[in-house]
Scaffold this motif. Structure first.
Motif, PDB file in Angstrom:
ATOM      1  N   ASN A  88       0.794  -1.232   0.000  1.00  9.39           N
ATOM      2  CA  ASN A  88       0.000   0.000   0.000  1.00  9.39           C
ATOM      3  C   ASN A  88       0.826   1.283   0.000  1.00  9.39           C
ATOM      4  O   ASN A  88       0.283   2.371   0.129  1.00  9.39           O
ATOM      5  CB  ASN A  88      -0.932   0.025   1.208  1.00  9.39           C
ATOM      6  N   SER A  89       2.142   1.137  -0.095  1.00  8.31           N
ATOM      7  CA  SER A  89       2.969   2.348  -0.034  1.00  8.31           C
ATOM      8  C   SER A  89       2.575   3.337  -1.123  1.00  8.31           C
ATOM      9  O   SER A  89       2.421   2.965  -2.293  1.00  8.31           O
ATOM     10  CB  SER A  89       4.440   1.980  -0.195  1.00  8.31           C
ATOM     11  N   PRO A  90       2.423   4.606  -0.755  1.00  9.98           N
ATOM     12  CA  PRO A  90       2.049   5.599  -1.777  1.00  9.98           C
ATOM     13  C   PRO A  90       3.250   6.080  -2.595  1.00  9.98           C
ATOM     14  O   PRO A  90       3.063   6.798  -3.570  1.00  9.98           O
ATOM     15  CB  PRO A  90       1.501   6.757  -0.929  1.00  9.98           C
ATOM     16  N   ALA A  91       4.484   5.667  -2.215  1.00  4.50           N
ATOM     17  CA  ALA A  91       5.667   6.199  -2.888  1.00  4.50           C
ATOM     18  C   ALA A  91       5.727   5.771  -4.353  1.00  4.50           C
ATOM     19  O   ALA A  91       5.463   4.616  -4.677  1.00  4.50           O
ATOM     20  CB  ALA A  91       6.925   5.734  -2.166  1.00  4.50           C
ATOM     21  N   ASP A  92       6.053   6.726  -5.217  1.00  4.22           N
ATOM     22  CA  ASP A  92       6.266   6.414  -6.625  1.00  4.22           C
ATOM     23  C   ASP A  92       7.746   6.487  -6.996  1.00  4.22           C
ATOM     24  O   ASP A  92       8.240   5.713  -7.795  1.00  4.22           O
ATOM     25  CB  ASP A  92       5.501   7.407  -7.520  1.00  4.22           C
TER      26      ASP A  92
END
Lengths: 334, 539
Positions: free
Chosen positions: A68-72
């Motif tokens: 679920n990490s939002p990092a791109d």
């Protein structure tokens, strides 16, 4: 009640996953980066959202966030760290014709998981009136007893010293590098403390004659207040080389995260960071060396001289980082 | 009624458990590590970490006690020139974060500091020709940290001496003892628990300090934790170091609690009367003023002057719209967390008072432990905990959701870290309320819940206010925890000061620092007002 709360927070957090954004985890904390983000937003309409922290904290954060990490995009300021992100399997390989065509293969990952953004050289600043220090040509000779009480350098917990040591290990092996570090410790004018800039100031003020520091800090001093400018006027930058190599350079680098939800935006963003306009902002604003060949190095930085990059690869710097930390401890480098 | 009671106990246990989870996840590593790395740490740096940490603890303990107790004694028992100002002015250094005071001191007295350079120019010498005290050393760190943290000892001792000691001192006076003998034979021994309580907080904070130690090049457990984590990439060994530190401090907290329980002198409440202060004249008047002036000058006035000079040089380039936004966010975070922490601490301490069993009293000691752990380590524990939640709850339920990166995560971090500050306040507040009040309420048949609302809350108003204000200041000063857990594009004053300093813009970093200090000063003034009110109420 709990479910409601969860949902409402989920709605909040899902706004981070909207299409027109790129979520960046960065260990760079410079105002120049903010300028570059604004330029990117204006050009593409894609909003750049940033969390800035130390690389290892960000790695831990991404691991904890899992799928679920939002990092791109993940950006680090050091070669060993970018390798660590890769080793932890947090990057994905990307295809970008622009990047593979324009970035030297030595400055990007062999699987295209990360790309260097800027370079900094670890050089020495010597006091102009010190004949002894002026003759330094190699990193190796800094351990020569003739430089006793002459060397100022920050602590071994600093990543730039660790990378320099990793390069020394890559060139000569752990045993030699440990002996070298012991020589440096014996030559120190005082126990390591403060920042690179503090070392330069102390050398200018007469304690020791030689400061080991990054070019970027020297640039910062040169455009600071009057007393810092006076410090710079007393110093000269020397680009030492390894006996069988070149000058030690470290990189900032970026890659697209494995769990990225905005992959296309992430690639566009990294391509922009390596565009001519962004590269020149890095150099002018932060005194770093551009990676893109056609980008111009800031005149102040160019005036110090030409850098001949060391032959040691970024992979090697990452590979030997742990050994470097241990060897520095053994050598008694505080 | 019984139901309400057990509700209080159950919720206390639940909250304590929640707060303890990050600490437990770190503590587990006491038994796990990479053998290779650990052997290296033991062989090379561990002894230095232990030695320096103990040296800092003892140094800060001694120095804060010396400054804090002496000034508390003088302002409690005597009036002298400016003593009204010193009464409260002595708390002002508390407004400075330790790392900011370290920057200021290095800017003045470091080897290239303004004052050092000025003196060298005056002597027409350069650095290599003169031997002088290097502020960037373990001794310098102790000095700088003690200048900010002595108010812990001062505050506890003053409150204790003002509220509890008059009758004993009066008794001593009837034996015609000299002031010196009263100090030595009566005041010092009865103040011991208060001194130790204050000094323990100061020592815990000094032990958890990262900013000053890193900047001054002092290798302690905390700098070691980061070196092992970042340098060797080993979160296991870093956590092992952290858990060793935690275990040591836990023992210290238990010892402190133990000595307080056995030795504390408490007035019964009804025989309270204020101390009659003696007026000092002549040389002793001057001497007392001078002694109180020293910590105020070095802990507040001098660094404030340096900060102001840098502020004036740079405020125009730093203050913009974004700056206003981070100022607002900092204050919001402070207010939210101070409210949450104060309410939770009140519940936990009230539970310990009602249920005088071992579990309830250990709960309060366990939640205090967070204060001894560096902010970034608390954050590692929290991230590990969130990691478990993400993998085993959210991902299993296919919820596209994460807690890290929300304000809730940051608040949770503060609750874990700063609960001790609030609990200490409430413990001393509750201690001042005689047991007879509980008994009287029980006899008259008012329920315990009603007693809490009608009797305790009004009596604890000043403790609650003090807790709120102190937690607020701590949160405004906090750096690493906020950095690790914050949401996207979320900045605070402390983070901005750090960013600017990392970019070699020390002078510019004085602008956010100045706002932190000003918020601190306003809070300290409110704290002073609150203390005055509490004291007047007692009289």
């Amino acid at each position: 009640m709990f479910k409601k709360l969860l949902l409402s927070v989920a709605v909040l957090s899902s706004s981070l996953l909207a299409n027109d954004v790129v979520n960046v985890y960065s260990s760079r904390h410079y105002d120049t980066d903010k300028i570059i983000h604004k330029m990117f937003e204006e050009k593409t309409g894609i909003k750049v959202k940033v969390i800035q922290d130390k690389a290892d904290a960000l790695i831990k954060r991404m691991q904890s966030e899992g799928k679920n990490s939002p990092a791109d995009v993940f950006i680090t300021v050091d070669a060993a760290r970018i390798q660590r992100v890769k080793e932890n399997n947090l990057f994905q390989s990307i295809e970008s014709e622009y990047l593979t065509k324009n970035i030297d293969s030595k400055l990007r990952d062999k699987d295209n998981e990360w790309f260097a953004l800027t370079k900094r050289a670890r050089v020495i600043a010597v006091r102009r009136d010190s004949p002894l220090a002026n003759g330094i040509k190699t990193y190796e000779e800094l351990a020569d007893p003739k430089y006793k009480n002459q060397i100022m350098v920050r602590s071994s917990s600093n990543v730039y010293n660790q990378s320099l040591m990793a390069a020394m290990i890559a060139h000569h092996g752990v045993e030699y590098a440990t002996k070298w570090a012991k020589g440096i410790v014996a030559n120190m004018a005082r126990a390591p403390k403060g920042s690179d800039r503090d070392q330069a100031k102390a050398v200018a003020a007469g304690l020791g004659s030689t400061a080991i520091m990054n070019t970027y800090y020297f640039g910062k001093l040169a455009v600071s207040n009057e007393s810092d400018k006076e410090v710079v006027s007393k110093l000269k930058v020397i680009f030492p080389k390894f006996e069988n190599g070149g000058t030690h350079v470290n990189i900032s680098a970026a890659g697209v995260t494995k769990t990225s939800k905005n992959k296309e935006n992430a690639i566009k963003y990294i391509e922009f960071l390596l565009s001519k306009e962004a590269q020149e902002v890095y150099s002018k604003g932060n005194f770093e060396y551009p990676i893109l060949k056609e980008a111009q190095t800031a005149p102040l930085v160019a005036a110090w001289g030409k850098v001949q990059d060391d032959s040691v690869t970024i992979n090697d710097l990452g590979k030997y980082n742990k050994d470097a930390v241990k060897a520095l401890d053994v050598a008694g480098w505080k | 009624m019984k139901n309400k009671l057990s509700f209080l106990k159950i919720s206390s246990v639940f909250i304590t458990l929640l707060i303890s989870i990050p600490m437990i996840t770190i503590f587990v590593y006491l038994f796990i590590s990479n053998t290779d790395n650990w052997q290296h740490i033991k062989d090379t740096v561990l002894f230095e970490y232990i030695y320096n940490t103990l040296f800092v603890m003892i140094g800060v303990g001694v120095l804060t006690t010396l400054i804090g107790f002496t000034t508390a004694y003088l302002t409690s028992f005597y009036t002298f020139s400016f003593s009204k100002f010193f009464d409260y002015g002595l708390i002002l250094p508390f407004a400075f974060p330790t790392y900011i005071i370290a920057f200021m001191y290095n800017g003045m007295f470091g080897i290239t500091g303004n004052i050092t350079t000025w003196v060298l120019n005056l002597m027409d010498k350069n650095l290599s020709e003169v031997v002088f005290f290097d502020i960037q050393s373990v001794q310098g760190a102790i000095l700088v940290i003690s200048l900010v943290l002595y108010p812990y000892v001062y505050l506890v001792c003053r409150t204790y001496l003002n509220f509890e000691s008059a009758s004993i001192i009066d008794a001593a006076k009837t034996f015609n003892l000299s002031s010196w003998k009263i100090l030595k034979k009566v005041v010092l021994p009865i103040s011991r628990p208060a001194i130790i309580a204050g000094a323990t907080l100061a020592m815990m904070e000094a032990t958890a300090d990262f900013g000053v130690m890193q900047y001054f090049g002092v290798n302690t457990f905390v700098t070691g934790i980061f070196k092992v984590w970042e340098g060797m990439g080993s979160i296991e060994d870093a956590s092992k170091l952290a858990s060793m530190l935690m275990t040591f401090l836990f023992i210290l907290i238990i010892l402190e609690k133990f000595q307080r329980r056995n030795k504390v002198y408490k007035s019964s409440g009804k025989d309270f009367r204020p101390i009659v202060k003696t007026k000092l004249t002549g040389s002793s008047n001057f001497f007392a003023s001078f002694i109180c002036f020293i910590p105020v000058f070095f802990g507040f006035i001098l660094p404030f002057i340096q900060l102001s000079v840098w502020f004036i040089q740079s405020y125009k380039t730093v203050i913009d719209d974004e700056f206003i936004d981070l100022l607002v966010k900092t204050v919001q975070l402070g207010l939210m967390s101070a409210t949450a922490i104060t309410i939770i601490a009140l519940l936990i301490v009230y539970n310990a008072r009602l249920n005088k069993d071992k579990t309830s009293s250990s709960l309060t000691q366990i939640v205090k432990l967070g204060y001894s752990i560096p902010g970034a380590v608390v954050a590692i524990g929290i991230l590990s905990f969130f990691g478990i939640l993400n993998t085993y709850v959210f991902e299993v339920l296919s919820l596209d959701f994460i807690i890290s990166g929300t304000v809730i995560a940051v608040l949770f971090g503060y609750i874990v870290r700063f609960m001790a500050v609030s609990i200490n306040n409430f413990e001393s507040g509750f201690n001042r309320i005689p047991q007879s009040y509980d008994d009287a309420a029980q006899i008259s048949g008012i329920g315990k819940f009603k007693t809490f609302v009608k009797v305790f809350i009004p009596l604890l108003k000043s403790s609650a206010a003090a807790s709120f204000i102190i937690v607020f200041i701590e949160v405004v000063k906090e750096l690493p925890l906020t950095m690790v857990l914050r949401p996207f594009d979320y900045n605070t004053l402390a983070i901005r000061a750090f960013e600017l300093n990392e970019q070699s813009q020390t002078v510019e970093s004085s602008v956010p620092s100045m706002f932190i200090v000003i918020i601190g000063i306003i809070s300290v003034l409110l704290l002073i007002k609150n203390m005055k009110k509490a004291q007047d109420a007692k009289y």
